[in-house]
Design an enzyme around this catalytic site. Structure first.
Site, PDB file in Angstrom:
ATOM      1  CG  HIS A 111      -1.358  11.039 -25.045  1.00 25.45           C
ATOM      2  ND1 HIS A 111      -1.998  11.193 -23.844  1.00 25.45           N
ATOM      3  CD2 HIS A 111      -0.030  11.014 -24.760  1.00 25.45           C
ATOM      4  CE1 HIS A 111      -1.107  11.268 -22.874  1.00 25.45           C
ATOM      5  NE2 HIS A 111       0.096  11.169 -23.402  1.00 25.45           N
ATOM      6  CG  ASN A 144      -2.427  16.756 -19.769  1.00 19.74           C
ATOM      7  OD1 ASN A 144      -1.410  16.109 -19.533  1.00 19.74           O
ATOM      8  ND2 ASN A 144      -3.512  16.688 -19.004  1.00 19.74           N
ATOM      9  NE  ARG A 166       0.149  16.866 -12.723  1.00 17.07           N
ATOM     10  CZ  ARG A 166       0.891  16.079 -11.992  1.00 17.07           C
ATOM     11  NH1 ARG A 166       0.729  16.044 -10.687  1.00 17.07           N
ATOM     12  NH2 ARG A 166       1.820  15.309 -12.532  1.00 17.07           N
ATOM     13  NE  ARG A 188      -4.097  -1.924   1.951  1.00 27.84           N
ATOM     14  CZ  ARG A 188      -4.056  -2.978   2.764  1.00 27.84           C
ATOM     15  NH1 ARG A 188      -3.139  -3.046   3.708  1.00 27.84           N
ATOM     16  NH2 ARG A 188      -4.929  -3.943   2.637  1.00 27.84           N
ATOM     17  CG  HIS A 239       0.740  15.787 -23.467  1.00 22.12           C
ATOM     18  ND1 HIS A 239       1.441  16.981 -23.540  1.00 22.12           N
ATOM     19  CD2 HIS A 239       1.555  14.924 -22.804  1.00 22.12           C
ATOM     20  CE1 HIS A 239       2.616  16.835 -22.948  1.00 22.12           C
ATOM     21  NE2 HIS A 239       2.713  15.600 -22.495  1.00 22.12           N
ATOM     22  CD  GLU A 272      -4.501  16.392 -15.364  1.00 18.70           C
ATOM     23  OE1 GLU A 272      -3.379  15.854 -15.206  1.00 18.70           O
ATOM     24  OE2 GLU A 272      -5.187  16.227 -16.358  1.00 18.70           O
ATOM     25  CD  GLU A 293       6.497  16.501 -22.356  1.00 13.23           C
ATOM     26  OE1 GLU A 293       5.773  17.455 -22.006  1.00 13.23           O
ATOM     27  OE2 GLU A 293       6.041  15.370 -22.642  1.00 13.23           O
ATOM     28  CE  LYS A 352      -1.107  13.879 -14.501  1.00 13.54           C
ATOM     29  NZ  LYS A 352      -1.496  14.436 -15.815  1.00 13.54           N
ATOM     30  CE  LYS A 406       4.994  17.396 -13.901  1.00 14.52           C
ATOM     31  NZ  LYS A 406       4.921  16.252 -14.754  1.00 14.52           N
ATOM     32  CG  HIS A 465       5.477  11.202 -24.441  1.00 12.71           C
ATOM     33  ND1 HIS A 465       4.114  11.075 -24.341  1.00 12.71           N
ATOM     34  CD2 HIS A 465       5.803  12.266 -23.658  1.00 12.71           C
ATOM     35  CE1 HIS A 465       3.639  11.995 -23.524  1.00 12.71           C
ATOM     36  NE2 HIS A 465       4.652  12.732 -23.091  1.00 12.71           N
TER      37      HIS A 465
HETATM   38  P1  NAD Z   1      12.178   6.069 -22.164  1.00 11.62           P
HETATM   39  O1  NAD Z   1      12.054   5.917 -20.731  1.00 11.62           O
HETATM   40  O2  NAD Z   1      11.656   4.983 -23.043  1.00 11.62           O
HETATM   41  O3  NAD Z   1      13.686   6.352 -22.531  1.00 11.62           O
HETATM   42  C1  NAD Z   1      14.027   6.559 -23.869  1.00 11.62           C
HETATM   43  C2  NAD Z   1      15.206   5.693 -24.309  1.00 11.62           C
HETATM   44  O4  NAD Z   1      16.405   6.287 -23.814  1.00 11.62           O
HETATM   45  C3  NAD Z   1      15.173   4.287 -23.783  1.00 11.62           C
HETATM   46  O5  NAD Z   1      15.597   3.415 -24.778  1.00 11.62           O
HETATM   47  C4  NAD Z   1      16.171   4.322 -22.639  1.00 11.62           C
HETATM   48  O6  NAD Z   1      16.743   3.068 -22.383  1.00 11.62           O
HETATM   49  C5  NAD Z   1      17.191   5.281 -23.160  1.00 11.62           C
HETATM   50  N1  NAD Z   1      17.954   6.003 -22.152  1.00 11.62           N
HETATM   51  C6  NAD Z   1      17.494   6.558 -21.016  1.00 11.62           C
HETATM   52  N2  NAD Z   1      18.445   7.278 -20.419  1.00 11.62           N
HETATM   53  C7  NAD Z   1      19.557   7.138 -21.164  1.00 11.62           C
HETATM   54  C8  NAD Z   1      20.862   7.665 -21.073  1.00 11.62           C
HETATM   55  N3  NAD Z   1      21.204   8.527 -20.128  1.00 11.62           N
HETATM   56  N4  NAD Z   1      21.763   7.287 -22.008  1.00 11.62           N
HETATM   57  C9  NAD Z   1      21.398   6.463 -23.017  1.00 11.62           C
HETATM   58  N5  NAD Z   1      20.170   5.966 -23.186  1.00 11.62           N
HETATM   59  C10 NAD Z   1      19.251   6.313 -22.273  1.00 11.62           C
HETATM   60  O7  NAD Z   1      11.432   7.414 -22.665  1.00 11.62           O
HETATM   61  P2  NAD Z   1      11.187   8.831 -21.985  1.00 11.62           P
HETATM   62  O8  NAD Z   1      11.017   9.755 -23.107  1.00 11.62           O
HETATM   63  O9  NAD Z   1      12.175   9.135 -20.944  1.00 11.62           O
HETATM   64  O10 NAD Z   1       9.794   8.642 -21.251  1.00 11.62           O
HETATM   65  C11 NAD Z   1       8.609   8.434 -21.965  1.00 11.62           C
HETATM   66  C12 NAD Z   1       7.572   7.947 -20.995  1.00 11.62           C
HETATM   67  O11 NAD Z   1       7.345   8.931 -19.998  1.00 11.62           O
HETATM   68  C13 NAD Z   1       6.231   7.666 -21.624  1.00 11.62           C
HETATM   69  O12 NAD Z   1       5.785   6.414 -21.196  1.00 11.62           O
HETATM   70  C14 NAD Z   1       5.338   8.764 -21.103  1.00 11.62           C
HETATM   71  O13 NAD Z   1       3.995   8.351 -20.976  1.00 11.62           O
HETATM   72  C15 NAD Z   1       5.956   9.044 -19.780  1.00 11.62           C
HETATM   73  N6  NAD Z   1       5.683  10.378 -19.263  1.00 11.62           N
HETATM   74  C16 NAD Z   1       5.222  10.482 -17.980  1.00 11.62           C
HETATM   75  C17 NAD Z   1       4.983  11.716 -17.442  1.00 11.62           C
HETATM   76  C18 NAD Z   1       4.545  11.828 -16.004  1.00 11.62           C
HETATM   77  O14 NAD Z   1       4.171  12.928 -15.575  1.00 11.62           O
HETATM   78  N7  NAD Z   1       4.610  10.758 -15.247  1.00 11.62           N
HETATM   79  C19 NAD Z   1       5.219  12.878 -18.193  1.00 11.62           C
HETATM   80  C20 NAD Z   1       5.705  12.742 -19.483  1.00 11.62           C
HETATM   81  C21 NAD Z   1       5.935  11.487 -20.012  1.00 11.62           C
HETATM   82  N1  GLY Z   2       2.972  15.467 -17.843  1.00  5.47           N
HETATM   83  C1  GLY Z   2       1.680  15.877 -17.386  1.00  5.47           C
HETATM   84  C2  GLY Z   2       1.561  15.992 -15.915  1.00  5.47           C
HETATM   85  O1  GLY Z   2       2.473  15.692 -15.188  1.00  5.47           O
HETATM   86  O2  GLY Z   2       0.527  16.363 -15.422  1.00  5.47           O
END
Ligand code: NAD
Ligand code: GLY
Length: 367
Positions: free
Chosen positions: A255, A248, A244, A122, A251, A240, A186, A144, A230, A268
């Protein structure tokens, strides 16, 4: 130079440390948080082979007992099967309420680790060590967490804040350029939705398409002001309820494009780039901002070498249909975040479908 940004929330506050060359101090940072001794580091093979040893050595040197969980690399692994793997390792290593899951990776690893930490026993402690630009400026902050459902992105999840975020920008040196650009989407978003002066600083840079083409001063500003934007927004509206949603921006259509292209053809941040162009064009069609402002936005997006048109062969009706399944749909109406000027946006569900179709047609390759 270390910069600390506070995320101040009603129930919990935490620090984001932006500190070049400090991955090897992760243990020291975590030592100050008075967490239990057991730590599960979650990563993927790509990131772990580059940075796992440094992170783990630092944790062990400061007395933590460390186990690791290596998940597959990529958005296709962002699912409940991966969460089960984290749970299995949490069980095997007898993680307790006082234990901590550490996300070492990009947004995919961060979102999944956060969700596992939110739900194991939990809720146990959670620390983010983002290694992509996108994760540093966006996904590691604000709580998130979650995974994808086969029918839609991030449909399963929870709000769950980390105890601490450690950003070591030096790890970006190994980040593939395509991922750097995706993160810039972003970053540019914060300029449009929140901070016109920050936008102007990016506009003044001749290039934004690779780490080596951005001055160290601008890179420092990018990390600092993006994290601050942020933190400000999440600090005002953690779950949100209103404000917040402006995060988006780009997005809604982003998306849809991402999911229709299987999360690989368009990643993304690229989807967000396309989505920001679309939102800007919709705002222009509705007379909400000027052609000059739309052009300024699109120019900065193009400077980061992000796509500004739809990928070839994408069916416009499929995009319009996909908008309906997005989390941003409220009472059957698609909500858009639209710019009113550089540095300010508004939230509306009053965008006529015909306007969306016309804008998407304009954004088709070759048009
Ligand atoms: P990712 O996590 O897939 O990383 C991208 C690629 O870079 C991967 O292949 C990874 O292995 C590689 N990588 C990471 N760090 C590295 C480094 N320092 N050197 C070499 N390679 C490296 O993609 P991302 O763009 O970081 O994240 C996308 C995800 O984030 C999506 O799933 C999206 O929905 C999510 N997201 C979440 C939020 C949130 O608020 N939680 C906000 C925006 C995006
Ligand atoms: N990336 C959108 C949020 O964090 O709300």
């Amino acid at each position: 130079m270390t910069c600390v940004i506070n995320v101040n929330l009603p129930t919990q506050s935490y620090e984001i440390a932006i500190a070049p060359g400090t991955l090897d101090s992760l243990g020291e940072y975590m030592g100050k948080l008075h967490l239990g001794k057991k730590v599960l580091v979650v990563s993927n093979p790509t990131v772990f082979s580059l940075y796992g040893e440094t992170a783990i050595a630092s944790l062990k040197n400061t007395g933590f007992q460390v186990a690791t969980c290596i998940l597959g690399d990529g958005e296709s692994y962002k699912n409940l099967d991966s969460i089960k793997k984290i749970y299995d390792l949490a069980l095997e290593n007898r993680l307790e309420r006082s234990s901590t899951m550490v996300a070492l990776g990009g947004g995919v690893i961060g979102d999944m680790t956060g969700f596992a930490a939110a739900t194991w026993l939990r809720g146990i402690n959670f620390v983010q060590v983002p290694t992509t630009l996108l994760a540093m400026v966006d996904s590691s902050i604000g709580g998130k967490t979650g995974v994808n459902h086969p029918q839609g992105k991030n449909l399963i999840g929870a709000f769950y804040q980390p105890q601490f975020v450690l950003i070591d920008p030096d790890v970006l040196q190994t980040l593939p350029v395509r991922e750097f650009r995706a993160g810039m989407a972003e970053v540019i978003k914060y300029g449009i939705i929140w901070n016109a002066e920050f936008f102007a600083q990016m506009e003044a840079s001749s290039r934004l398409d690779a780490m080596e083409n951005v001055t160290p001063e601008l890179m420092e500003t990018i990390l600092k002001l993006s994290c601050q934007a942020k933190a400000d927004v999440v600090g005002e509206d953690e779950k949100e309820a209103g404000l917040r949603a402006i995060l988006n921006y780009g997005h809604t259509i982003g998306h849809a494009v991402e999911s229709l292209t299987g999360y690989t053809q368009v990643i993304h941040g690229e989807g967000v780039g396309i989505g920001m162009v679309a939102a800007g064009e919709i705002a222009l069609s509705l007379g909400m901002w000027t052609a000059e402002e739309a052009a300024r936005q699109n120019h900065v997006i193009a400077k980061a070498c992000l796509p500004t048109q739809l990928p070839d062969g994408l069916d416009i009706e499929a995009i319009v249909d996909a908008l309906q399944i997005d989390k941003k749909v409220k009472a059957g109406k698609v909500r858009f975040i639209l710019p009113t000027k550089i540095g300010a946006v508004t939230i509306t569900d009053q965008v006529p479908s015909d306007t969306i179709r016309q804008v998407l047609q304009k954004m088709q390759s070759g048009s």
